[in-house]
Design an enzyme around this catalytic site. Structure first.
Site, PDB file in Angstrom:
ATOM      1  CE1 TYR A  70       2.441  -3.327   4.072  1.00  0.00           C
ATOM      2  CE2 TYR A  70       1.074  -4.714   2.679  1.00  0.00           C
ATOM      3  CZ  TYR A  70       2.149  -4.566   3.536  1.00  0.00           C
ATOM      4  OH  TYR A  70       2.921  -5.643   3.857  1.00  0.00           O
ATOM      5  NE  ARG A 108       2.165  -6.476  -0.877  1.00  0.00           N
ATOM      6  CZ  ARG A 108       3.147  -6.268  -0.034  1.00  0.00           C
ATOM      7  NH1 ARG A 108       3.748  -5.097   0.001  1.00  0.00           N
ATOM      8  NH2 ARG A 108       3.545  -7.210   0.778  1.00  0.00           N
ATOM      9  CG  HIS A 125       8.520  -0.476   8.159  1.00  0.00           C
ATOM     10  ND1 HIS A 125       8.817  -1.203   7.036  1.00  0.00           N
ATOM     11  CD2 HIS A 125       9.630  -0.492   8.931  1.00  0.00           C
ATOM     12  CE1 HIS A 125      10.055  -1.654   7.128  1.00  0.00           C
ATOM     13  NE2 HIS A 125      10.573  -1.223   8.262  1.00  0.00           N
ATOM     14  CG  ASN A 171       8.560   1.191   3.219  1.00  0.00           C
ATOM     15  OD1 ASN A 171       8.908   0.026   3.427  1.00  0.00           O
ATOM     16  ND2 ASN A 171       7.298   1.569   3.252  1.00  0.00           N
ATOM     17  N   PRO A 184      10.813  -3.299  -2.693  1.00  0.00           N
ATOM     18  CG  PRO A 184      11.904  -5.361  -2.704  1.00  0.00           C
ATOM     19  CD  PRO A 184      11.930  -4.003  -2.062  1.00  0.00           C
ATOM     20  CG  ASN A 185       6.215  -6.685  -3.628  1.00  0.00           C
ATOM     21  OD1 ASN A 185       6.049  -6.993  -4.799  1.00  0.00           O
ATOM     22  ND2 ASN A 185       6.845  -7.466  -2.766  1.00  0.00           N
ATOM     23  CB  ALA A 200       9.820  -8.246   2.082  1.00  0.00           C
ATOM     24  CD  GLU A 228      13.297  -0.052   9.952  1.00  0.00           C
ATOM     25  OE1 GLU A 228      13.239  -1.202   9.505  1.00  0.00           O
ATOM     26  OE2 GLU A 228      13.547   0.204  11.159  1.00  0.00           O
ATOM     27  NE  ARG A 254       1.930  -6.954   8.494  1.00  0.00           N
ATOM     28  CZ  ARG A 254       2.335  -6.809   7.241  1.00  0.00           C
ATOM     29  NH1 ARG A 254       3.093  -5.789   6.903  1.00  0.00           N
ATOM     30  NH2 ARG A 254       1.995  -7.670   6.316  1.00  0.00           N
TER      31      ARG A 254
END
Length: 144
Positions: A24, A19, A102, A76, A11-12, A79, A100, A109
């Site tokens: 990012y 964004r 990111h 990735n 998502p996103n 969330a 994984e 964070r």
């Protein structure tokens, strides 16, 4: 037959480049895909890059990777990393290794980002290096 690295984005991530670029970066998903494809050719691999805002798509794509020419999956999950037991179960349910990925470092964070269901099931994690995280994960996948 050339082996494939399946790159799944949650998502996103379709909003990359616009964004929160301070977190990012300015690279779009297409920018990242182009660099991955170039490096994959040098490694005699192919890239199949996909993005969905729906958890079920990511799970179905992981299931489909089983028994195919997919050598590894770079995931990735955005969330969903921090909330999805279903992704955890999907990773545990397949034999294809999952790495994984990111862009940011979740541990640097917000507290809620410190838990990773994906990371608990994945072969390894690459995070915190911006778009380079994908390239580092590709290098690791090529050596599996």
């Amino acid at each position: 037959m050339t082996e494939t690295i399946l790159v799944l984005n949650g998502p996103n991530l379709n909003l990359l480049g616009t964004r929160e670029p301070e977190i990012y970066g300015a690279d779009t998903l297409d920018d990242i895909a182009a660099r991955l494809e170039e490096r994959a050719r040098e490694l005699d691999l192919e890239i199949d890059m996909r993005q969905s805002n729906h958890e079920g798509h990511l799970i179905t794509w992981m299931h489909e990777a089983q028994g195919s020419d997919v050598k590894a999956i770079l995931l990735n999950a955005g969330a969903l990393t921090h909330t999805s037991i279903a992704l955890y179960d999907a990773i545990k349910g397949i034999k294809v290794p999952v790495i994984e990925v990111h862009l940011s470092n979740p541990l640097a964070r917000e507290e809620f980002r410190h838990q990773s269901f994906v990371g608990r099931a994945a072969r390894g994690t690459v995070s915190g290096f911006g778009a380079l995280s994908y390239m580092l994960a590709l290098e690791a996948a090529a050596r599996l």
